[in-house]
Design a protein around this motif. Structure first.
Motif, PDB file in Angstrom:
ATOM      1  N   PHE A  87     -20.262  -4.708  -2.473  1.00  0.00           N
ATOM      2  CA  PHE A  87     -21.403  -4.715  -1.563  1.00  0.00           C
ATOM      3  C   PHE A  87     -22.376  -5.843  -1.847  1.00  0.00           C
ATOM      4  CE2 PHE A  87     -20.422  -0.116  -1.398  1.00  0.00           C
ATOM      5  CZ  PHE A  87     -20.599   0.150  -0.055  1.00  0.00           C
ATOM      6  N   HIS A  88     -23.021  -6.303  -0.795  1.00  0.00           N
ATOM      7  CA  HIS A  88     -24.264  -7.057  -0.902  1.00  0.00           C
ATOM      8  C   HIS A  88     -25.312  -6.005  -1.285  1.00  0.00           C
ATOM      9  CE1 HIS A  88     -27.977  -8.911   0.555  1.00  0.00           C
ATOM     10  NE2 HIS A  88     -27.348 -10.064   0.408  1.00  0.00           N
ATOM     11  N   PRO A  89     -26.334  -6.348  -2.079  1.00  0.00           N
ATOM     12  CA  PRO A  89     -27.303  -5.327  -2.514  1.00  0.00           C
ATOM     13  C   PRO A  89     -27.919  -4.517  -1.369  1.00  0.00           C
ATOM     14  CG  PRO A  89     -27.662  -7.353  -3.740  1.00  0.00           C
ATOM     15  CD  PRO A  89     -26.629  -7.660  -2.684  1.00  0.00           C
ATOM     16  N   ALA A  90     -28.280  -5.164  -0.276  1.00  0.00           N
ATOM     17  CA  ALA A  90     -28.900  -4.436   0.845  1.00  0.00           C
ATOM     18  C   ALA A  90     -27.918  -3.446   1.471  1.00  0.00           C
ATOM     19  CB  ALA A  90     -29.418  -5.417   1.891  1.00  0.00           C
ATOM     20  N   ALA A  91     -26.658  -3.833   1.591  1.00  0.00           N
ATOM     21  CA  ALA A  91     -25.654  -2.934   2.174  1.00  0.00           C
ATOM     22  C   ALA A  91     -25.380  -1.754   1.243  1.00  0.00           C
ATOM     23  CB  ALA A  91     -24.360  -3.705   2.461  1.00  0.00           C
ATOM     24  N   ARG A  92     -25.350  -2.020  -0.051  1.00  0.00           N
ATOM     25  CA  ARG A  92     -25.116  -0.918  -0.998  1.00  0.00           C
ATOM     26  C   ARG A  92     -26.249   0.099  -0.927  1.00  0.00           C
ATOM     27  NH1 ARG A  92     -22.993  -1.394  -7.207  1.00  0.00           N
ATOM     28  NH2 ARG A  92     -22.933   0.839  -7.649  1.00  0.00           N
ATOM     29  N   GLU A  93     -27.458  -0.397  -0.833  1.00  0.00           N
ATOM     30  CA  GLU A  93     -28.615   0.499  -0.724  1.00  0.00           C
ATOM     31  C   GLU A  93     -28.564   1.283   0.591  1.00  0.00           C
ATOM     32  OE1 GLU A  93     -31.937   2.609  -1.562  1.00  0.00           O
ATOM     33  OE2 GLU A  93     -30.865   1.298  -2.953  1.00  0.00           O
ATOM     34  N   PHE A  94     -28.150   0.636   1.665  1.00  0.00           N
ATOM     35  CA  PHE A  94     -28.093   1.290   2.964  1.00  0.00           C
ATOM     36  C   PHE A  94     -27.038   2.387   3.010  1.00  0.00           C
ATOM     37  CE2 PHE A  94     -26.467   1.678   7.306  1.00  0.00           C
ATOM     38  CZ  PHE A  94     -27.626   1.989   7.986  1.00  0.00           C
ATOM     39  N   TYR A  95     -25.823   2.091   2.546  1.00  0.00           N
ATOM     40  CA  TYR A  95     -24.722   3.052   2.659  1.00  0.00           C
ATOM     41  C   TYR A  95     -24.718   4.116   1.571  1.00  0.00           C
ATOM     42  CZ  TYR A  95     -22.892   0.250   6.415  1.00  0.00           C
ATOM     43  OH  TYR A  95     -22.747  -0.401   7.607  1.00  0.00           O
ATOM     44  N   GLN A  96     -25.227   3.809   0.405  1.00  0.00           N
ATOM     45  CA  GLN A  96     -25.398   4.782  -0.682  1.00  0.00           C
ATOM     46  C   GLN A  96     -24.169   5.662  -0.910  1.00  0.00           C
ATOM     47  OE1 GLN A  96     -29.100   6.940  -0.532  1.00  0.00           O
ATOM     48  NE2 GLN A  96     -30.252   5.143   0.087  1.00  0.00           N
ATOM     49  N   LEU A  97     -23.033   5.028  -1.159  1.00  0.00           N
ATOM     50  CA  LEU A  97     -21.801   5.797  -1.387  1.00  0.00           C
ATOM     51  C   LEU A  97     -21.918   6.742  -2.577  1.00  0.00           C
ATOM     52  CD1 LEU A  97     -18.831   3.348  -0.761  1.00  0.00           C
ATOM     53  CD2 LEU A  97     -19.872   5.007   0.789  1.00  0.00           C
ATOM     54  N   GLU A  98     -22.639   6.325  -3.602  1.00  0.00           N
ATOM     55  CA  GLU A  98     -22.799   7.192  -4.769  1.00  0.00           C
ATOM     56  C   GLU A  98     -23.502   8.499  -4.388  1.00  0.00           C
ATOM     57  OE1 GLU A  98     -23.287   2.978  -6.632  1.00  0.00           O
ATOM     58  OE2 GLU A  98     -23.729   3.929  -4.715  1.00  0.00           O
ATOM     59  N   ARG A  99     -24.450   8.415  -3.483  1.00  0.00           N
ATOM     60  CA  ARG A  99     -25.154   9.614  -3.036  1.00  0.00           C
ATOM     61  C   ARG A  99     -24.286  10.419  -2.071  1.00  0.00           C
ATOM     62  NH1 ARG A  99     -31.327   8.583  -2.103  1.00  0.00           N
ATOM     63  NH2 ARG A  99     -31.173   8.178  -4.321  1.00  0.00           N
ATOM     64  N   LEU A 100     -23.576   9.724  -1.188  1.00  0.00           N
ATOM     65  CA  LEU A 100     -22.692  10.383  -0.229  1.00  0.00           C
ATOM     66  C   LEU A 100     -21.629  11.205  -0.959  1.00  0.00           C
ATOM     67  CD1 LEU A 100     -21.841  10.706   2.765  1.00  0.00           C
ATOM     68  CD2 LEU A 100     -20.388   8.702   2.431  1.00  0.00           C
ATOM     69  N   TRP A 101     -21.105  10.650  -2.045  1.00  0.00           N
ATOM     70  CA  TRP A 101     -20.106  11.335  -2.869  1.00  0.00           C
ATOM     71  C   TRP A 101     -20.777  11.878  -4.136  1.00  0.00           C
ATOM     72  CZ3 TRP A 101     -15.214  12.404  -1.416  1.00  0.00           C
ATOM     73  CH2 TRP A 101     -14.744  11.751  -0.273  1.00  0.00           C
ATOM     74  N   GLY A 102     -21.942  12.471  -3.971  1.00  0.00           N
ATOM     75  CA  GLY A 102     -22.755  12.939  -5.095  1.00  0.00           C
ATOM     76  C   GLY A 102     -22.108  13.995  -5.967  1.00  0.00           C
ATOM     77  N   ASP A 103     -21.096  14.705  -5.465  1.00  0.00           N
ATOM     78  CA  ASP A 103     -20.404  15.713  -6.272  1.00  0.00           C
ATOM     79  C   ASP A 103     -19.367  15.098  -7.208  1.00  0.00           C
ATOM     80  OD1 ASP A 103     -21.860  17.662  -4.988  1.00  0.00           O
ATOM     81  OD2 ASP A 103     -20.252  18.236  -3.620  1.00  0.00           O
ATOM     82  N   ALA A 104     -19.064  13.830  -7.005  1.00  0.00           N
ATOM     83  CA  ALA A 104     -18.044  13.160  -7.819  1.00  0.00           C
ATOM     84  C   ALA A 104     -18.640  12.692  -9.140  1.00  0.00           C
ATOM     85  CB  ALA A 104     -17.483  11.959  -7.076  1.00  0.00           C
ATOM     86  N   PRO A 105     -17.915  12.863 -10.230  1.00  0.00           N
ATOM     87  CA  PRO A 105     -18.373  12.289 -11.495  1.00  0.00           C
ATOM     88  C   PRO A 105     -18.520  10.768 -11.348  1.00  0.00           C
ATOM     89  CG  PRO A 105     -16.605  13.851 -11.893  1.00  0.00           C
ATOM     90  CD  PRO A 105     -16.688  13.650 -10.402  1.00  0.00           C
ATOM     91  N   LEU A 106     -19.660  10.252 -11.743  1.00  0.00           N
ATOM     92  CA  LEU A 106     -19.957   8.831 -11.650  1.00  0.00           C
ATOM     93  C   LEU A 106     -19.992   8.245 -13.052  1.00  0.00           C
ATOM     94  CD1 LEU A 106     -22.408   7.044  -9.367  1.00  0.00           C
ATOM     95  CD2 LEU A 106     -22.681   6.736 -11.811  1.00  0.00           C
ATOM     96  N   HIS A 107     -19.302   7.122 -13.220  1.00  0.00           N
ATOM     97  CA  HIS A 107     -19.225   6.479 -14.532  1.00  0.00           C
ATOM     98  C   HIS A 107     -19.647   5.032 -14.414  1.00  0.00           C
ATOM     99  CE1 HIS A 107     -17.012  10.009 -15.876  1.00  0.00           C
ATOM    100  NE2 HIS A 107     -16.348   9.922 -14.738  1.00  0.00           N
ATOM    101  N   LYS A 108     -20.729   4.678 -15.087  1.00  0.00           N
ATOM    102  CA  LYS A 108     -21.188   3.286 -15.108  1.00  0.00           C
ATOM    103  C   LYS A 108     -20.275   2.522 -16.030  1.00  0.00           C
ATOM    104  CE  LYS A 108     -25.188   0.335 -15.489  1.00  0.00           C
ATOM    105  NZ  LYS A 108     -24.618  -0.601 -14.550  1.00  0.00           N
ATOM    106  N   LEU A 109     -19.749   1.405 -15.546  1.00  0.00           N
ATOM    107  CA  LEU A 109     -18.802   0.629 -16.324  1.00  0.00           C
ATOM    108  C   LEU A 109     -19.451  -0.665 -16.806  1.00  0.00           C
ATOM    109  CD1 LEU A 109     -15.763   1.159 -13.957  1.00  0.00           C
ATOM    110  CD2 LEU A 109     -16.325   2.442 -16.023  1.00  0.00           C
ATOM    111  N   GLU A 110     -19.064  -1.084 -17.977  1.00  0.00           N
ATOM    112  CA  GLU A 110     -19.586  -2.316 -18.579  1.00  0.00           C
ATOM    113  C   GLU A 110     -18.437  -3.232 -18.903  1.00  0.00           C
ATOM    114  OE1 GLU A 110     -22.787  -2.905 -18.930  1.00  0.00           O
ATOM    115  OE2 GLU A 110     -23.492  -0.910 -18.351  1.00  0.00           O
ATOM    116  N   PRO A 111     -18.690  -4.551 -18.900  1.00  0.00           N
ATOM    117  CA  PRO A 111     -17.617  -5.463 -19.296  1.00  0.00           C
ATOM    118  C   PRO A 111     -17.224  -5.222 -20.751  1.00  0.00           C
ATOM    119  CG  PRO A 111     -19.633  -6.676 -18.710  1.00  0.00           C
ATOM    120  CD  PRO A 111     -19.918  -5.225 -18.572  1.00  0.00           C
ATOM    121  N   ARG A 112     -15.972  -5.454 -21.034  1.00  0.00           N
ATOM    122  CA  ARG A 112     -15.506  -5.309 -22.412  1.00  0.00           C
ATOM    123  C   ARG A 112     -16.098  -6.412 -23.262  1.00  0.00           C
ATOM    124  NH1 ARG A 112      -9.849  -2.557 -22.880  1.00  0.00           N
ATOM    125  NH2 ARG A 112      -9.830  -1.462 -20.913  1.00  0.00           N
ATOM    126  N   ALA A 113     -16.452  -6.053 -24.481  1.00  0.00           N
ATOM    127  CA  ALA A 113     -16.988  -7.062 -25.392  1.00  0.00           C
ATOM    128  C   ALA A 113     -15.884  -8.056 -25.755  1.00  0.00           C
ATOM    129  CB  ALA A 113     -17.517  -6.388 -26.656  1.00  0.00           C
TER     130      ALA A 113
END
Length: 127
Positions: free
Chosen positions: A100-126
Motif C-alpha cells: 500500500f501507499h500510506p494513504a491507501a493503507r489508512e483508508f482500507y484498514q485491512l488490519e482492522r477489517l480482519w481484526g479477529d486474525a492474529p497480527l504479527h509485526k515483522l522485522e527484517p532479519r539482522a
C-alpha cells in the motif's frame, strides 16, 4: 497504522511466505505485518501487508516480490493495481501480498477489517 495489538512472536510461516517477507524488506517496505487467516478464511492462509513511501515505491516492491518468487517457481494467480501504485495486490492462493501507499493503507484498514486474525509485526532479519 492500526490499533490492533501485534504479537511479538511471529507465526511459523511457510517457506514461500518467508521468502516474500524477505523480498519486501529487500525493497525497504515499511510496517510489514502478517495476518494469520488460517482459522478465519478458506480463501487464503496469510495476508502480508506492507507500505511503500510513494506510488513508484509501492510498484517497485510488488514487482520485486513477483519477479524474485517467479525465479523460484512460485507464480501469482493474479496481480492487481500495478498501474495505479496506490495498492498492489499479489495473490499466491495460500497467501496474498498487499503493498500500500500510506494513504491507501489508512483508508482500507485491512488490519482492522480482519481484526479477529492474529497480527504479527515483522522485522527484517539482522545481517
Amino acid at each position: 497504522m492500526t490499533d490492533t495489538p501485534a504479537s511479538s512472536t511471529p507465526p511459523s510461516l511457510p517457506r514461500e511466505v518467508e521468502r516474500a517477507v524477505e523480498l519486501l524488506f529487500d525493497r525497504k517496505a515499511q510496517d510489514v505485518v502478517a495476518l494469520d487467516l488460517r482459522k478465519l478464511s478458506t480463501a487464503t492462509d496469510f495476508f502480508l501487508i506492507a507500505t511503500g513511501t510513494s506510488d513508484t515505491h509501492v510498484a517497485s516492491i510488488a514487482d520485486h516480490v513477483v519477479t524474485e518468487l517467479k525465479t523460484q517457481g512460485v507464480r501469482p494467480l493474479n496481480v492487481e493495481g500495478e498501474r495505479g501504485g496506490r495498492w498492489v495486490l499479489v495473490d499466491y492462493f495460500d497467501f496474498v501480498v498487499h503493498v500500500f501507499h500510506p494513504a491507501a493503507r489508512e483508508f482500507y484498514q485491512l488490519e482492522r477489517l480482519w481484526g479477529d486474525a492474529p497480527l504479527h509485526k515483522l522485522e527484517p532479519r539482522a545481517a
